[in-house]
Design an enzyme around this catalytic site. Structure first.
Site, PDB file in Angstrom:
ATOM      1  N   GLN A   1       4.894  -5.041  -3.267  1.00  0.00           N
ATOM      2  CA  GLN A   1       5.218  -6.261  -2.529  1.00  0.00           C
ATOM      3  C   GLN A   1       4.734  -7.524  -3.234  1.00  0.00           C
ATOM      4  O   GLN A   1       5.125  -8.625  -2.857  1.00  0.00           O
ATOM      5  CB  GLN A   1       4.638  -6.216  -1.117  1.00  0.00           C
ATOM      6  CG  GLN A   1       5.309  -5.199  -0.226  1.00  0.00           C
ATOM      7  CD  GLN A   1       4.694  -5.216   1.138  1.00  0.00           C
ATOM      8  OE1 GLN A   1       3.700  -4.521   1.387  1.00  0.00           O
ATOM      9  NE2 GLN A   1       5.260  -6.011   2.032  1.00  0.00           N
TER      10      GLN A   1
ATOM     11  N   GLY B   1      -1.124  -4.753   6.284  1.00  0.00           N
ATOM     12  CA  GLY B   1      -1.146  -3.962   5.061  1.00  0.00           C
ATOM     13  C   GLY B   1      -0.283  -4.609   3.999  1.00  0.00           C
ATOM     14  O   GLY B   1       0.588  -5.432   4.293  1.00  0.00           O
TER      15      GLY B   1
ATOM     16  N   HIS C   1       3.640   2.987   6.697  1.00  0.00           N
ATOM     17  CA  HIS C   1       4.446   1.843   6.259  1.00  0.00           C
ATOM     18  C   HIS C   1       4.169   1.511   4.796  1.00  0.00           C
ATOM     19  O   HIS C   1       5.098   1.359   3.995  1.00  0.00           O
ATOM     20  CB  HIS C   1       4.131   0.637   7.159  1.00  0.00           C
ATOM     21  CG  HIS C   1       4.876  -0.601   6.836  1.00  0.00           C
ATOM     22  ND1 HIS C   1       5.807  -1.142   7.690  1.00  0.00           N
ATOM     23  CD2 HIS C   1       4.832  -1.437   5.770  1.00  0.00           C
ATOM     24  CE1 HIS C   1       6.301  -2.244   7.153  1.00  0.00           C
ATOM     25  NE2 HIS C   1       5.713  -2.444   5.990  1.00  0.00           N
ATOM     26  N   GLU C   2       2.900   1.399   4.442  1.00  0.00           N
ATOM     27  CA  GLU C   2       2.550   0.988   3.072  1.00  0.00           C
ATOM     28  C   GLU C   2       2.832   2.094   2.060  1.00  0.00           C
ATOM     29  O   GLU C   2       3.282   1.822   0.944  1.00  0.00           O
ATOM     30  CB  GLU C   2       1.092   0.534   3.004  1.00  0.00           C
ATOM     31  CG  GLU C   2       0.761  -0.656   3.895  1.00  0.00           C
ATOM     32  CD  GLU C   2       1.713  -1.834   3.771  1.00  0.00           C
ATOM     33  OE1 GLU C   2       2.258  -2.079   2.679  1.00  0.00           O
ATOM     34  OE2 GLU C   2       1.906  -2.529   4.779  1.00  0.00           O
TER      35      GLU C   2
ATOM     36  N   CYS D   1       7.206  -6.592   8.638  1.00  0.00           N
ATOM     37  CA  CYS D   1       6.830  -6.470   7.225  1.00  0.00           C
ATOM     38  C   CYS D   1       6.763  -7.846   6.587  1.00  0.00           C
ATOM     39  O   CYS D   1       7.639  -8.687   6.825  1.00  0.00           O
ATOM     40  CB  CYS D   1       7.878  -5.597   6.515  1.00  0.00           C
ATOM     41  SG  CYS D   1       7.560  -5.337   4.764  1.00  0.00           S
ATOM     42  N   LEU D   2       5.744  -8.061   5.755  1.00  0.00           N
ATOM     43  CA  LEU D   2       5.628  -9.340   5.045  1.00  0.00           C
ATOM     44  C   LEU D   2       6.804  -9.592   4.108  1.00  0.00           C
ATOM     45  O   LEU D   2       7.113 -10.739   3.808  1.00  0.00           O
ATOM     46  CB  LEU D   2       4.309  -9.384   4.260  1.00  0.00           C
ATOM     47  CG  LEU D   2       3.033  -9.412   5.098  1.00  0.00           C
ATOM     48  CD1 LEU D   2       1.801  -9.307   4.202  1.00  0.00           C
ATOM     49  CD2 LEU D   2       2.967 -10.659   5.957  1.00  0.00           C
TER      50      LEU D   2
ATOM     51  N   HIS E   1       6.373   2.025   1.160  1.00  0.00           N
ATOM     52  CA  HIS E   1       6.663   0.997   0.145  1.00  0.00           C
ATOM     53  C   HIS E   1       6.515   1.563  -1.268  1.00  0.00           C
ATOM     54  O   HIS E   1       7.299   1.240  -2.161  1.00  0.00           O
ATOM     55  CB  HIS E   1       5.740  -0.213   0.294  1.00  0.00           C
ATOM     56  CG  HIS E   1       6.247  -1.276   1.201  1.00  0.00           C
ATOM     57  ND1 HIS E   1       7.445  -1.917   1.014  1.00  0.00           N
ATOM     58  CD2 HIS E   1       5.700  -1.818   2.314  1.00  0.00           C
ATOM     59  CE1 HIS E   1       7.619  -2.818   1.966  1.00  0.00           C
ATOM     60  NE2 HIS E   1       6.571  -2.770   2.776  1.00  0.00           N
TER      61      HIS E   1
END
Length: 151
Positions: free
Chosen positions: A51, A46, A130-131, A88-89, A134
């Site tokens: 991000q 995701g 998670h997203e 996480c990226l 963010h």
């Protein structure tokens, strides 16, 4: 389509709350397309617009079933719980076991503004949570129930 740079932890933008999308136009479609390309390039599950440095409530997710685009997403239902490893990226190489709902329902718009409802269990539920976190300036590390490890 174009690759976007991934914002890394330490950049204050990751702690900000993203703004609601009001205009469903070509710029939004381009952002979504770029986010999907970036997600695949970095082999993520995701990606939230914040991000890639854009404070808009936009998320893309693909857990291997094809890309989902969520604009102005809201979690409308949470059930159960799961404890799984999460990364996480924006925090490359960092992992931790998180406590998340096992099942969630999300209401979101698509790139044209049409409302839709998604239901996810397991990995998909984690990805939704998670997203969407963010978009509210929250990193997965605040849900970690053990120590964060490096891979």
């Amino acid at each position: 389509m174009a690759l976007r740079n991934i914002v890394k932890v330490g950049d204050p933008i990751l702690t900000k709350t993203s703004r609601k999308v009001e205009k469903f136009d070509e710029r939004l479609a381009t952002l979504i397309d770029d986010m999907i390309e970036t997600l695949y390039k970095y082999e993520g599950v995701g990606l939230a617009a914040v991000q890639v440095g854009v404070l808009k409530r936009v998320v893309v997710i693909d857990i291997g079933e094809g890309p989902m685009e969520l604009v102005n997403p809201e979690i409308t239902l949470e059930e159960g719980e799961q404890r799984e490893k999460e990364g996480c990226l924006s925090l490359p190489g960092k992992w931790g076991t998180t406590l998340r709902p096992m099942k969630v329902q999300v209401k979101a718009q698509n790139r044209c503004g049409k409302w839709q409802v998604f239901t996810g269990e397991g990995l998909k539920a984690r990805a939704f949570c998670h997203e969407i976190d963010h978009l509210n300036g929250i990193l997965f590390t605040s849900h970690v129930i053990d120590e964060i490890t490096e891979e």
